[in-house]
Design an enzyme around this catalytic site. Structure first.
Site, PDB file in Angstrom:
ATOM      1  N   LYS A  95       0.860  -1.189   0.000  1.00 41.52           N
ATOM      2  CA  LYS A  95       0.000   0.000   0.000  1.00 41.52           C
ATOM      3  C   LYS A  95       0.886   1.225   0.000  1.00 41.52           C
ATOM      4  CE  LYS A  95      -3.053   2.322   3.290  1.00 41.52           C
ATOM      5  NZ  LYS A  95      -4.053   2.081   4.320  1.00 41.52           N
TER       6      LYS A  95
HETATM    7  C1  5RP Z   1      -2.217   4.705   8.245  1.00 44.58           C
HETATM    8  C2  5RP Z   1      -2.939   3.790   7.327  1.00 44.58           C
HETATM    9  C3  5RP Z   1      -4.282   4.180   6.872  1.00 44.58           C
HETATM   10  O1  5RP Z   1      -5.063   3.040   6.761  1.00 44.58           O
HETATM   11  C4  5RP Z   1      -4.109   4.837   5.542  1.00 44.58           C
HETATM   12  O2  5RP Z   1      -3.502   6.045   5.690  1.00 44.58           O
HETATM   13  C5  5RP Z   1      -5.369   4.826   4.649  1.00 44.58           C
HETATM   14  O3  5RP Z   1      -6.196   5.756   4.958  1.00 44.58           O
HETATM   15  P1  5RP Z   1      -6.324   7.146   4.214  1.00 44.58           P
HETATM   16  O4  5RP Z   1      -7.022   6.857   2.898  1.00 44.58           O
HETATM   17  O5  5RP Z   1      -7.164   7.918   5.172  1.00 44.58           O
HETATM   18  O6  5RP Z   1      -4.952   7.711   3.986  1.00 44.58           O
HETATM   19  O7  5RP Z   1      -2.461   2.765   6.952  1.00 44.58           O
HETATM   20  O8  5RP Z   1      -0.919   4.339   8.363  1.00 44.58           O
END
Ligand code: 5RP
Length: 265
Positions: free
Chosen positions: A172
């Site tokens: 991610k």
């Molecule tokens: C924080 C995360 C969150 O899940 C991530 O930031 C996703 O959320 P957003 O779309 O609000 O950024 O992993 O470390």
């Protein structure tokens, strides 16, 4: 790849499209009761039916999600610091045994490439993967967290590739210019975080750009649950991710759904 691992991955990333809409509601693990997640059960309930997968922590899963809900779980298993401290100093917070007891489809951990505690976080990811592999549990590596990181294609490619080299099954990261370079050089599926809340039209463009440049989906939080129309937003993002809906059409859809809701109130 063993059957259990493949089965869990197919629950996270839908085989029909090769994509996923993950709803991220794990923010409290370092932000506390952040805006929109003050009462997680109330935020999650109307949205969960539209998520392919729900990303959250053990405590919120147990306390705020009905166990009869049929949604794959991506369990965040890293933490240990707050927004007030050094974020890169995270450790593992949940054992694989407990993750399995909760019937999760995957476990997630942040890594901090370029941060002071880079080595600790990367070896922490490797340890988690070693353990999760034994039970066929996919690991999602969350990259590029932290205020000071320059989130350009060069840095994100470095972070994503290192996560994949260590054996992460999904990575991610954030969207950036030349995002296709990040995806091309990462041999496992890449999903994007939404980042800070931006206007809905911009979040639609962001989702579309990420998908058309090779993302396997979104793992989005604030741009869904902090919207004035969270259900309309997640439904719209689904259409972009799974049906390649173009930004103009997606914007029309969002407004239609948001106005239907208003008319009912
Ligand atoms: C924080 C995360 C969150 O899940 C991530 O930031 C996703 O959320 P957003 O779309 O609000 O950024 O992993 O470390």
């Amino acid at each position: 790849m063993d059957w259990g691992m493949s089965n869990r991955l197919s629950r996270i990333i839908r085989p029909e499209t090769g994509r996923t809409v993950m709803l991220a509601v794990d923010h409290g693990y370092f932000l506390g009761p952040t805006s929109g997640l003050e009462e997680p059960a109330k935020t999650i309930a109307p949205l969960v039916g539209y998520a392919d997968c729900l990303m959250l922590t053990r405590g919120i899963l147990r306390a705020c999600v009905d166990p009869s809900v049929n949604v794959p779980i991506m369990l965040r298993v890293s933490g240990g610091r707050s927004i007030l401290g050094e974020l890169s100093d995270e450790g593992t917070t949940v054992s694989i045994r407990d993750a399995m007891r909760m019937n999760v489809s995957g476990v997630a951990m942040s890594i901090f490439v370029g941060a002071e505690l880079e080595r600790k976080s990367l070896l922490g990811l490797a340890d988690l993967i070693n353990e999760a592999e034994e039970f066929g549990i996919p690991v999602l590596a969350v990259t590029a967290v932290g205020k000071e990181m320059n989130r350009d294609a060069r840095y994100l490619s470095l972070a994503c590739r290192i996560a994949a080299e260590l054996g992460a099954h999904i990575v991610k990261t954030y969207y950036c210019d030349e995002f296709e370079k990040v995806v091309k050089s990462c041999p496992v599926p890449v999903v994007i975080a939404g980042g800070k809340k931006i206007p809905e039209r911009e979040a639609i463009d962001l989702s579309y750009n990420a998908i058309t440049r090779g993302a396997a989906g979104v793992d989005m939080g604030r741009n869904i649950f902090q919207s004035d129309h969270p259900v309309a937003m997640i439904k719209t993002v689904r259409e972009i991710v799974h049906k390649d809906l173009t930004p103009d059409k997606a914007w029309d859809l969002f407004n239609t759904l948001a106005n239907e809701k208003k008319a009912k109130v």
